[in-house]
Design a protein around this motif. Structure first.
Motif, PDB file in Angstrom:
ATOM      1  N   ALA A  90     -21.439 105.316  -0.710  1.00  0.00           N
ATOM      2  CA  ALA A  90     -21.753 104.889   0.656  1.00  0.00           C
ATOM      3  C   ALA A  90     -20.687 103.968   1.242  1.00  0.00           C
ATOM      4  O   ALA A  90     -20.823 103.496   2.367  1.00  0.00           O
ATOM      5  CB  ALA A  90     -23.103 104.185   0.672  1.00  0.00           C
ATOM      6  N   ARG A  91     -19.628 103.720   0.463  1.00  0.00           N
ATOM      7  CA  ARG A  91     -18.538 102.819   0.868  1.00  0.00           C
ATOM      8  C   ARG A  91     -19.066 101.432   1.230  1.00  0.00           C
ATOM      9  O   ARG A  91     -18.758 100.875   2.278  1.00  0.00           O
ATOM     10  CB  ARG A  91     -17.729 103.437   2.006  1.00  0.00           C
ATOM     11  CG  ARG A  91     -17.025 104.715   1.580  1.00  0.00           C
ATOM     12  CD  ARG A  91     -15.949 105.147   2.537  1.00  0.00           C
ATOM     13  NE  ARG A  91     -15.283 106.342   2.048  1.00  0.00           N
ATOM     14  CZ  ARG A  91     -14.313 106.980   2.695  1.00  0.00           C
ATOM     15  NH1 ARG A  91     -13.908 106.540   3.875  1.00  0.00           N
ATOM     16  NH2 ARG A  91     -13.752 108.049   2.188  1.00  0.00           N
ATOM     17  N   LEU A  92     -19.875 100.939   0.309  1.00  0.00           N
ATOM     18  CA  LEU A  92     -20.412  99.591   0.424  1.00  0.00           C
ATOM     19  C   LEU A  92     -19.980  98.785  -0.794  1.00  0.00           C
ATOM     20  O   LEU A  92     -19.564  99.348  -1.812  1.00  0.00           O
ATOM     21  CB  LEU A  92     -21.941  99.629   0.493  1.00  0.00           C
ATOM     22  CG  LEU A  92     -22.559 100.361   1.690  1.00  0.00           C
ATOM     23  CD1 LEU A  92     -24.056 100.550   1.473  1.00  0.00           C
ATOM     24  CD2 LEU A  92     -22.299  99.615   2.986  1.00  0.00           C
ATOM     25  N   THR A  93     -20.087  97.476  -0.697  1.00  0.00           N
ATOM     26  CA  THR A  93     -19.816  96.609  -1.832  1.00  0.00           C
ATOM     27  C   THR A  93     -21.082  95.823  -2.165  1.00  0.00           C
ATOM     28  O   THR A  93     -22.065  95.840  -1.390  1.00  0.00           O
ATOM     29  CB  THR A  93     -18.675  95.615  -1.529  1.00  0.00           C
ATOM     30  OG1 THR A  93     -19.143  94.636  -0.585  1.00  0.00           O
ATOM     31  CG2 THR A  93     -17.462  96.330  -0.955  1.00  0.00           C
ATOM     32  N   SER A  94     -21.062  95.130  -3.277  1.00  0.00           N
ATOM     33  CA  SER A  94     -22.225  94.327  -3.676  1.00  0.00           C
ATOM     34  C   SER A  94     -22.495  93.190  -2.698  1.00  0.00           C
ATOM     35  O   SER A  94     -23.584  92.621  -2.680  1.00  0.00           O
ATOM     36  CB  SER A  94     -22.016  93.772  -5.085  1.00  0.00           C
ATOM     37  OG  SER A  94     -20.836  92.990  -5.133  1.00  0.00           O
ATOM     38  N   LYS A  95     -21.507  92.872  -1.846  1.00  0.00           N
ATOM     39  CA  LYS A  95     -21.675  91.816  -0.847  1.00  0.00           C
ATOM     40  C   LYS A  95     -22.342  92.330   0.430  1.00  0.00           C
ATOM     41  O   LYS A  95     -22.815  91.545   1.252  1.00  0.00           O
ATOM     42  CB  LYS A  95     -20.325  91.194  -0.509  1.00  0.00           C
ATOM     43  CG  LYS A  95     -19.682  90.442  -1.684  1.00  0.00           C
ATOM     44  CD  LYS A  95     -18.343  89.842  -1.279  1.00  0.00           C
ATOM     45  CE  LYS A  95     -17.715  89.106  -2.448  1.00  0.00           C
ATOM     46  NZ  LYS A  95     -16.393  88.524  -2.094  1.00  0.00           N
ATOM     47  N   ASP A  96     -22.351  93.659   0.617  1.00  0.00           N
ATOM     48  CA  ASP A  96     -22.982  94.235   1.806  1.00  0.00           C
ATOM     49  C   ASP A  96     -24.500  94.167   1.676  1.00  0.00           C
ATOM     50  O   ASP A  96     -25.064  94.449   0.611  1.00  0.00           O
ATOM     51  CB  ASP A  96     -22.550  95.691   1.984  1.00  0.00           C
ATOM     52  CG  ASP A  96     -21.100  95.817   2.415  1.00  0.00           C
ATOM     53  OD1 ASP A  96     -20.715  95.131   3.369  1.00  0.00           O
ATOM     54  OD2 ASP A  96     -20.363  96.598   1.773  1.00  0.00           O
TER      55      ASP A  96
END
Length: 472
Positions: free
Chosen positions: A135-141
């Motif tokens: 999903a092109r997300l990071t753990s910070k999103d």
């Protein structure tokens, strides 16, 4: 990259003969043009045909939809099917960054209609990091919403009800564990009414004499899920909702559980319609409002032996409206069985919502016949009743298309879920309808359910104590 390819290259991609490709071009199923004696094939049209026909296998792929995601709330979808729930959530203002679906035909459908949405397959093959990466997300999103309705057969009252001892039930647990690991603001669980009463363990009749266990309590499967939610700090509310109360021209009932990370119990969904205009809301939408003005109908056919009875019946009637001798003839042994049997030889009524769409409109016990024409509902009518756009492409055979749409969540029900969660995120006051009858059943809310489950659990514990005293 060129927008056209040769007949030879097209045949290689589709794994069919060059002659067959030429035939598809002549039939207009693939867009192509002839230059001299040579056909050249439109690449985009070829790709679309490959998805629709199943000649192209859809692999996992990441999201390309980055710009919209910055402007809208982020949602991830699991058990996405033909994307009925997703379409409603989208209409509410969410960006569906990822869809996860194992069924081949559904995956083709998703790829056709939402090529910029990340697409994954079997949920069992992924961990939280895989989801974020796709999903092109990071753990910070911060993920706003995760939603999904796992296969319902493990909990259906019409099935064996093996709950989490069934592979389909196991993916439910995988979904919960995966979603809770990703820690969304809101988590939505959708399923059939049977989830409310399904036990963790359903003994066969020959095992019933053995000692009764807590796992056999009605609703113990759902209780396990709720216990997991509490452990991770999520509050929840749920009810059994009839989609007709939210603008769907269909009486379809589904359990919707809304789980909140902020531990505040979400209110119930906000109805937009009521059966008879209660609460000064518009009345339920009827079949007549949605299946008019359809130019093309692709449909299955009834067997000839059933057609002769349909020619006697009119809108809103079923086998009970036949003369008694014909009732016996038409129903055979089923005539003498109990139950309402209202699905046999059933013509839908123009002036009522459709009954729940099933995955096959021409099965003897669940017929879905057109109100006037001597045929089952067409796939185009199925789409209208479930509120899919007319231009929504469905991949696979006609049987597979019926299955996809028949299993879907109506778009308006998805919209009601999306609106509620969006308003909760934005701090908008929610209108509550006290004592609204959300379905034909009573005592289906989380409040009533928990009360009944605790009473059942207390009774079980007291019985167990009595057994211990007897054995001493």
């Amino acid at each position: 990259m060129s927008t056209h390819i040769s007949i030879k290259d097209a045949s290689v991609q589709l794994k069919i003969s060059e002659q067959r490709v030429r035939t598809l071009c002549r039939q207009g199923k693939i867009t192509a043009e002839k230059i001299g004696n040579t056909w050249i094939v439109d690449r985009e049209s070829l790709n679309k045909y490959a998805l629709l026909s199943g000649h192209r296998v859809v692999e996992d792929y990441p999201s390309n939809n980055l710009i919209k995601a910055q402007q809208k709330l982020i949602a991830l979808s699991f058990f996405s099917g033909a994307m009925g729930l997703d379409l409603g959530i989208e209409k509410a203002g969410f960006n569906i960054r990822l869809a996860c679906e194992v069924d081949k035909s559904c995956r083709q459908t998703i790829a056709l209609n939402r090529p910029n949405t990340a697409l994954l397959g079997d949920i069992n093959n992924y961990e939280p990091d895989d989801i974020l990466q796709a999903a092109r997300l990071t753990s910070k999103d911060d993920i706003d919403l995760i939603m999904g309705g796992s296969p319902c057969q493990a909990f259906s009252t019409a099935g064996k009800r093996k709950a989490f001892h069934d592979d389909r039930g196991n993916v439910f647990l995988k979904y919960i564990d995966l979603a809770l690991s990703l820690k969304p603001k809101y988590l939505v669980i959708e399923n059939v009414r049977g989830l409310l009463s399904c036990p963790l363990k359903n003994k066969a009749s020959h095992q019933r004499e053995e000692k009764f266990s807590e796992e056999e309590l009605k609703g113990s499967a759902l209780n396990l899920i709720l216990s997991k939610l509490k452990k991770y700090g999520y509050s929840y509310s749920f009810n059994l909702y009839n989609a007709a109360n939210f603008g769907t021209p269909q009486t379809r009932e589904r359990v919707i559980i809304i789980c909140s990370r902020n531990e505040e119990t979400a209110p119930f969904l906000v109805p937009t319609h009521s059966e008879n205009g209660e609460y000064e809301l518009p009345k339920w939408k009827t079949l007549h409002t949605c299946i008019q003005n359809i130019d093309r109908h692709d449909h299955l056919n009834f067997p000839e032996k059933r057609l002769k009875y349909y020619k006697i019946l009119i809108s809103g009637q079923n086998w009970r409206y036949l003369p008694e001798e014909l009732q016996k003839e038409a129903m055979g042994k089923s005539y003498y069985l109990g139950g309402g049997k209202t699905g046999f030889l059933r013509r839908l009524a123009w002036d009522k919502p459709s009954p729940t769409l099933v995955t096959h409109p021409a099965m003897p016990a669940t017929d879905l016949a057109h109100p006037e024409e001597d045929r089952p509902l067409s796939i185009q009518e199925y789409k209208r009743i479930q509120e899919f756009p007319d231009n929504w492409e469905l991949a696979g055979s006609l049987i597979q298309q019926y299955k996809q749409v028949g299993n879907a969540v109506p778009v308006s029900l998805g919209l009601a879920v999306g609106k509620l969660i969006k308003n909760l995120i934005n701090g908008v006051e929610i209108i509550e309808f006290n004592d609204f009858q959300f379905s034909r059943y009573r005592n289906t809310s989380h409040v009533d359910w928990e009360k009944q489950f605790l009473q059942q659990l207390e009774k079980y514990k007291n019985t167990d104590k009595q057994q211990e005293l007897i054995s001493q």
